[in-house]
Design a protein around this motif. Structure first.
Motif, PDB file in Angstrom:
ATOM      1  N   ALA B 103      -6.395   9.373 -49.775  1.00 41.75           N
ATOM      2  CA  ALA B 103      -6.466  10.826 -49.638  1.00 41.75           C
ATOM      3  C   ALA B 103      -7.668  11.370 -50.400  1.00 41.75           C
ATOM      4  CB  ALA B 103      -5.175  11.450 -50.138  1.00 41.75           C
ATOM      5  N   SER B 104      -7.863  10.907 -51.651  1.00 42.79           N
ATOM      6  CA  SER B 104      -8.938  11.525 -52.435  1.00 42.79           C
ATOM      7  C   SER B 104     -10.314  11.106 -51.929  1.00 42.79           C
ATOM      8  CB  SER B 104      -8.775  11.219 -53.926  1.00 42.79           C
ATOM      9  OG  SER B 104      -8.201   9.989 -54.120  1.00 42.79           O
ATOM     10  N   THR B 105     -10.479   9.836 -51.530  1.00 45.13           N
ATOM     11  CA  THR B 105     -11.811   9.444 -51.068  1.00 45.13           C
ATOM     12  C   THR B 105     -12.115  10.049 -49.700  1.00 45.13           C
ATOM     13  OG1 THR B 105     -10.892   7.392 -50.239  1.00 45.13           O
ATOM     14  CG2 THR B 105     -11.939   7.307 -52.361  1.00 45.13           C
ATOM     15  N   LEU B 106     -11.092  10.184 -48.864  1.00 49.54           N
ATOM     16  CA  LEU B 106     -11.339  10.813 -47.557  1.00 49.54           C
ATOM     17  C   LEU B 106     -11.792  12.263 -47.750  1.00 49.54           C
ATOM     18  CD1 LEU B 106     -11.109  10.496 -44.436  1.00 49.54           C
ATOM     19  CD2 LEU B 106      -8.949  11.689 -44.652  1.00 49.54           C
ATOM     20  N   LEU B 107     -11.081  12.960 -48.643  1.00 46.03           N
ATOM     21  CA  LEU B 107     -11.429  14.344 -48.918  1.00 46.03           C
ATOM     22  C   LEU B 107     -12.874  14.443 -49.406  1.00 46.03           C
ATOM     23  CD1 LEU B 107      -9.825  16.964 -48.797  1.00 46.03           C
ATOM     24  CD2 LEU B 107      -9.443  16.778 -51.244  1.00 46.03           C
ATOM     25  N   TYR B 108     -13.231  13.531 -50.293  1.00 42.90           N
ATOM     26  CA  TYR B 108     -14.587  13.524 -50.843  1.00 42.90           C
ATOM     27  C   TYR B 108     -15.611  13.273 -49.741  1.00 42.90           C
ATOM     28  CZ  TYR B 108     -18.425  12.231 -53.954  1.00 42.90           C
ATOM     29  OH  TYR B 108     -19.618  12.164 -54.607  1.00 42.90           O
ATOM     30  N   SER B 109     -15.280  12.332 -48.856  1.00 39.69           N
ATOM     31  CA  SER B 109     -16.258  11.960 -47.826  1.00 39.69           C
ATOM     32  C   SER B 109     -16.470  13.092 -46.824  1.00 39.69           C
ATOM     33  CB  SER B 109     -15.804  10.701 -47.100  1.00 39.69           C
ATOM     34  OG  SER B 109     -14.685  10.996 -46.303  1.00 39.69           O
ATOM     35  N   LEU B 110     -15.509  14.019 -46.751  1.00 38.20           N
ATOM     36  CA  LEU B 110     -15.650  15.102 -45.790  1.00 38.20           C
ATOM     37  C   LEU B 110     -16.791  16.038 -46.160  1.00 38.20           C
ATOM     38  CD1 LEU B 110     -11.977  16.037 -44.941  1.00 38.20           C
ATOM     39  CD2 LEU B 110     -13.544  14.529 -43.745  1.00 38.20           C
ATOM     40  N   ALA B 111     -17.219  16.001 -47.432  1.00 36.85           N
ATOM     41  CA  ALA B 111     -18.314  16.879 -47.834  1.00 36.85           C
ATOM     42  C   ALA B 111     -19.589  16.513 -47.089  1.00 36.85           C
ATOM     43  CB  ALA B 111     -18.537  16.786 -49.336  1.00 36.85           C
ATOM     44  N   ARG B 112     -19.883  15.212 -46.981  1.00 33.74           N
ATOM     45  CA  ARG B 112     -21.050  14.850 -46.188  1.00 33.74           C
ATOM     46  C   ARG B 112     -21.065  13.410 -45.707  1.00 33.74           C
ATOM     47  NH1 ARG B 112     -26.091  14.797 -50.237  1.00 33.74           N
ATOM     48  NH2 ARG B 112     -25.760  12.727 -51.072  1.00 33.74           N
ATOM     49  N   TRP B 113     -20.409  12.498 -46.429  1.00 34.13           N
ATOM     50  CA  TRP B 113     -20.599  11.085 -46.093  1.00 34.13           C
ATOM     51  C   TRP B 113     -20.056  10.710 -44.732  1.00 34.13           C
ATOM     52  CZ3 TRP B 113     -24.016   7.921 -47.504  1.00 34.13           C
ATOM     53  CH2 TRP B 113     -24.558   7.979 -48.787  1.00 34.13           C
ATOM     54  N   LEU B 159     -21.416  -1.108 -44.549  1.00 35.24           N
ATOM     55  CA  LEU B 159     -22.666  -0.815 -43.864  1.00 35.24           C
ATOM     56  C   LEU B 159     -22.782   0.657 -43.485  1.00 35.24           C
ATOM     57  CD1 LEU B 159     -22.632  -3.902 -41.538  1.00 35.24           C
ATOM     58  CD2 LEU B 159     -24.019  -3.582 -43.564  1.00 35.24           C
ATOM     59  N   HIS B 160     -21.721   1.438 -43.767  1.00 32.06           N
ATOM     60  CA  HIS B 160     -21.737   2.839 -43.371  1.00 32.06           C
ATOM     61  C   HIS B 160     -22.891   3.570 -44.048  1.00 32.06           C
ATOM     62  CE1 HIS B 160     -20.164   6.618 -41.984  1.00 32.06           C
ATOM     63  NE2 HIS B 160     -20.282   7.104 -43.192  1.00 32.06           N
ATOM     64  N   GLY B 161     -23.661   4.269 -43.243  1.00 36.88           N
ATOM     65  CA  GLY B 161     -24.837   4.947 -43.780  1.00 36.88           C
ATOM     66  C   GLY B 161     -26.085   4.097 -43.617  1.00 36.88           C
ATOM     67  N   CYS B 250     -21.602   3.388 -50.028  1.00 34.72           N
ATOM     68  CA  CYS B 250     -21.691   4.802 -50.366  1.00 34.72           C
ATOM     69  C   CYS B 250     -20.476   5.215 -51.214  1.00 34.72           C
ATOM     70  CB  CYS B 250     -21.816   5.652 -49.110  1.00 34.72           C
ATOM     71  SG  CYS B 250     -20.441   5.533 -47.984  1.00 34.72           S
ATOM     72  N   ALA B 251     -20.620   6.316 -51.943  1.00 33.65           N
ATOM     73  CA  ALA B 251     -19.670   6.642 -53.016  1.00 33.65           C
ATOM     74  C   ALA B 251     -18.199   6.602 -52.606  1.00 33.65           C
ATOM     75  CB  ALA B 251     -20.024   7.983 -53.634  1.00 33.65           C
ATOM     76  N   PRO B 252     -17.797   7.320 -51.548  1.00 33.12           N
ATOM     77  CA  PRO B 252     -16.354   7.306 -51.242  1.00 33.12           C
ATOM     78  C   PRO B 252     -15.849   5.911 -50.879  1.00 33.12           C
ATOM     79  CG  PRO B 252     -17.573   8.489 -49.546  1.00 33.12           C
ATOM     80  CD  PRO B 252     -18.536   8.208 -50.636  1.00 33.12           C
ATOM     81  N   ILE B 253     -16.722   5.105 -50.259  1.00 33.93           N
ATOM     82  CA  ILE B 253     -16.294   3.760 -49.872  1.00 33.93           C
ATOM     83  C   ILE B 253     -16.154   2.882 -51.103  1.00 33.93           C
ATOM     84  CG2 ILE B 253     -16.949   1.729 -48.537  1.00 33.93           C
ATOM     85  CD1 ILE B 253     -15.965   4.290 -47.038  1.00 33.93           C
ATOM     86  N   ALA B 254     -17.129   2.971 -52.006  1.00 37.61           N
ATOM     87  CA  ALA B 254     -17.022   2.197 -53.246  1.00 37.61           C
ATOM     88  C   ALA B 254     -15.747   2.595 -53.983  1.00 37.61           C
ATOM     89  CB  ALA B 254     -18.244   2.446 -54.120  1.00 37.61           C
ATOM     90  N   ALA B 255     -15.437   3.894 -53.967  1.00 39.96           N
ATOM     91  CA  ALA B 255     -14.230   4.363 -54.653  1.00 39.96           C
ATOM     92  C   ALA B 255     -12.987   3.788 -53.998  1.00 39.96           C
ATOM     93  CB  ALA B 255     -14.184   5.885 -54.634  1.00 39.96           C
ATOM     94  N   MET B 256     -13.004   3.691 -52.671  1.00 40.45           N
ATOM     95  CA  MET B 256     -11.860   3.119 -51.959  1.00 40.45           C
ATOM     96  C   MET B 256     -11.784   1.621 -52.237  1.00 40.45           C
ATOM     97  SD  MET B 256      -9.460   4.228 -50.066  1.00 40.45           S
ATOM     98  CE  MET B 256      -8.060   3.154 -49.901  1.00 40.45           C
ATOM     99  N   PHE B 257     -12.952   0.983 -52.369  1.00 37.72           N
ATOM    100  CA  PHE B 257     -12.981  -0.459 -52.605  1.00 37.72           C
ATOM    101  C   PHE B 257     -12.398  -0.821 -53.969  1.00 37.72           C
ATOM    102  CE2 PHE B 257     -16.323  -2.363 -49.553  1.00 37.72           C
ATOM    103  CZ  PHE B 257     -15.616  -1.838 -48.497  1.00 37.72           C
TER     104      PHE B 257
END
Lengths: 112, 553
Positions: B103-113, B159-161, B250-257
């Motif tokens: 939930a938190s990383t998805l929310l974060y990624s909605l800003a731009r990633w 590889l996203h981004g 990218c940041a949200p993915i690393a956070a999810m990882f």
């Protein structure tokens, strides 16, 4: 038969590992494929080797397990083959992307 | 225990929901971003709700004093033959953790990633489906399938981004994991060849009765399987791919990882205690030393890496290693009190590392690329800026730190306290729980335990030094670049993750009680095995799962 299978698995795994440790991406992908062949054969052999024994009941009802091959490893192999195939395809795409972006087919993205 | 109600089907929701929604999203064009955003948000929110419900379910104690183990027989076949999904305290806990991070990383990624590449939402939901599946399954081969689902999604997400750095990192990350998957299959095949079962609970039942030849082969299989999971968990020397990959993503993915290594840790915790726990007869404790010393080597390697890191992303990557090393070493002690502390530590360290990865991107935004390297080099060679500073001093009196920087700084301090295990936050509680369990062990403390205690203290200190240095260099220095613009949707997830850590601190007592019960259940798995195999305590015939009264299959 056991001998042939064992040698086959050994050759596949040995060449797979050797290729995997090579510096070119194409060698790595072929190494991964060979390794997955070895693994698939290995899973298959874990159901014990039997000749002419189907993994299903030929007549409905209760059969004699001694005359049948173990169906579970065959199902596992099928899954493993599909997954391995998909992963190889995915890695192939990455390999091409890396070739395009870095201009080299070295696994580190630069010639050393 | 097989529950016959609609609530029973809640168990499969964490797998089905993201899988179906993720697949359905493929039907829509990439331009319908609003729709995809809404769908993923709803999915993740419902996942969180379901996970919390399952956690509450798993935490309730049965009327006969047993812990609840919810078993969901897929296809309604009885356990050792069919595949089962199992929710016990540990898997429910991991489900909640996954949902919170998701939930938190998805929310974060909605800003731009999420706009940075195609199919982000589908891949993200598939990753969640794979993670949930790996936590839920009670079957070894099914575990392999879910591992592949989550890995396939993670390959796409790394590889996203796009960009050269990510492709280069992927070129290492993917083959390493493919080889690990091969080892996984070899291990599973050997175990199946020896025991004839893939069901984890059945395996736990069979292990004590293996004869000596079979035991040797079984332990070989388990060791190969263990290597596969240790690669994922990032134990030294199988961890060199990790910091680079995490720093490239990218940041949200690393956070999810941050939770990906914990999947490996989770499986080791589960299988090691099931197969080689207190009831395994001659096999009891097999591999414990490897986990213990390997874990300590990982802590040491991670600690040195943390000190040596020039960029914050690598620092965070090495913190991941410290965290997995600590938990692996704790599992290796085979002491349920230490393991319960490690579980608490697992939750808080995953939350804090995830928050840290998100925070790094915000702090780095607006800074010159390579500023970190420059800062560390200047530190090493003595910087020539002391004169300037004196001149500027008077001018800078009364210049307030911009609010954004203050906010980011506050979050950074919280992350530092959490990662280094300093009071007052929950990182401290986790560490103290482990340390006190190590010290209070019956008899005198062995040398190897002193070593672990010393290592944990030292890495905490190393993390503190590294974080303080980075913090001073990035947050207190007069800023060269512009002040980063932080959107609320980016700050909120970090705030939520850190707030959860604070909640864990405040509710430390109940949380530790939950972890204690979890560790007990893990350490004495008969209850777990009995519930799954449907073998009644009196030793009667195994129960076939009966059809629901509504006639549902």
């Amino acid at each position: 038969m056991e001998m042939v299978l064992a040698i086959g698995i050994g050759v596949f795994a040995g060449s797979g590992v050797w290729l995997l440790l090579r510096p070119r991406t194409y060698q790595v992908i072929i190494g991964l494929s060979l390794l997955s062949y070895a693994v698939n054969l290995f899973i298959f052999s874990m159901g014990r080797l039997k000749i002419g024994a189907p993994p299903i009941l030929s007549v409905p009802g209760v059969g004699d397990p001694a005359t049948m091959a173990d169906p579970t490893p065959q199902a596992l192999v099928l899954t493993a083959i599909v997954i391995g195939f998909a992963m190889t395809a995915l890695f192939l795409v990455l390999l091409l992307a890396a070739r395009g972006l870095t201009g080299t087919d070295h696994v580190n993205g630069r010639e050393d | 225990m097989v529950v016959h109600s609609l609530a029973e089907h809640l168990v499969i929701v964490p797998i089905l929901l993201p899988l179906v929604v993720g697949a359905a999203m493929l039907l829509f064009d990439e331009r319908r971003r609003q729709l995809k955003m809404t769908l993923s948000l709803i999915t993740v929110a419902s996942l969180l709700a379901v996970a919390v419900l399952l956690l509450i379910g798993a935490a309730t104690i049965q009327s006969d004093g047993d812990a609840t183990v919810m078993v969901y027989p897929l296809g309604n076949w009885p356990a050792p033959f069919g595949i089962v999904l199992v929710v016990d305290r540990l898997s429910a806990l991991m489900l909640v953790l996954t949902a919170v991070l998701g939930a938190s990383t998805l929310l974060y990624s909605l800003a731009r990633w999420h706009k940075a590449g195609p199919r982000f939402h589908t891949l993200f939901l598939l990753l969640l489906a794979g993670l949930n599946g790996a936590f839920l399954t009670g079957d070894l081969f099914n575990l392999f399938v879910f591992f592949e689902v989550l890995l396939a999604a993670s390959y796409g997400l790394v590889l996203h981004g796009s960009g050269t750095a990510r492709v280069k990192a992927g070129l290492h990350y993917i083959p390493v994991n493919l080889v690990a998957s091969s080892l996984f299959l070899i291990g599973v095949a050997i175990i199946y060849g020896v025991t004839g079962t893939l069901n984890m609970a059945d395996l736990a039942r069979l292990v004590p009765s293996l004869n000596i030849d079979e035991r040797a082969l079984f332990e070989t299989g388990a060791a190969i399987l263990g290597v596969a999971f240790l690669i994922k968990a990032g134990m030294w020397p199988l961890c060199f791919w990790l910091p680079t990959t995490y720093a490239a993503a990218c940041a949200p993915i690393a956070a999810m990882f941050a939770i990906m290594t914990k999947v490996g840790v989770y499986v080791i915790l589960r299988l090691f205690l099931l197969c080689f726990g207190g009831e395994a007869g001659n096999s009891a404790g097999f591999g414990a030393d490897w986990l213990y010393y390997g874990g300590m080597a990982t802590i040491a390697f991670g600690g040195i890496g943390v000190l040596a890191s020039q960029s914050m992303l690598r620092l965070a990557g090495y913190s991941v290693l410290v965290s997995s090393g600590t938990i692996l070493a704790a599992i290796g002690t085979t002491n349920s009190a230490v393991i319960s502390g490690a579980l608490f530590y697992l939750i808080t360290s995953t939350l804090s590392i995830s928050a840290f990865f998100l925070l790094i991107e915000l702090i780095e935004r607006g800074r010159d690329a390579g500023a970190d390297v420059l800062a560390v080099t200047m530190e090493a060679y003595g910087d020539g800026e002391s004169d300037d500073e004196e001149d500027d001093d008077e001018g800078e009196v009364g210049v307030a730190i911009p609010a954004t920087i203050a906010l980011l700084g506050g979050a950074f301090v919280a992350c530092t306290a959490l990662l280094a295990g300093l009071p007052p936050l929950s990182g401290f509680i986790g560490k103290v729980a482990m340390l006190s369990a190590l010290i209070n062990e019956a008899g005198s403390i062995s040398f190897s335990h002193w070593l672990l205690i010393a290592l944990m203290m030292l890495t905490g200190f190393a993390t503190l030094i590294a974080m303080t240095r980075t913090g001073i260099r990035t947050l207190w220095m007069p800023r060269e670049g512009t002040i980063p613009r932080v959107r609320a949707v980016e700050a909120a997830p970090i705030g939520a993750l850190l707030a959860l850590c604070v909640t864990l601190t405040v509710l430390g007592g109940p949380a530790m009680r939950y972890m204690d019960a979890t560790a007990q259940l893990l350490y004495w798995p008969q209850e777990y095995a009995r519930d799954i195999l449907g073998i009644a305590p009196a030793g009667t015939v195994p129960l076939r799962p009966t059809l629901g009264t509504e006639g549902k299959p």
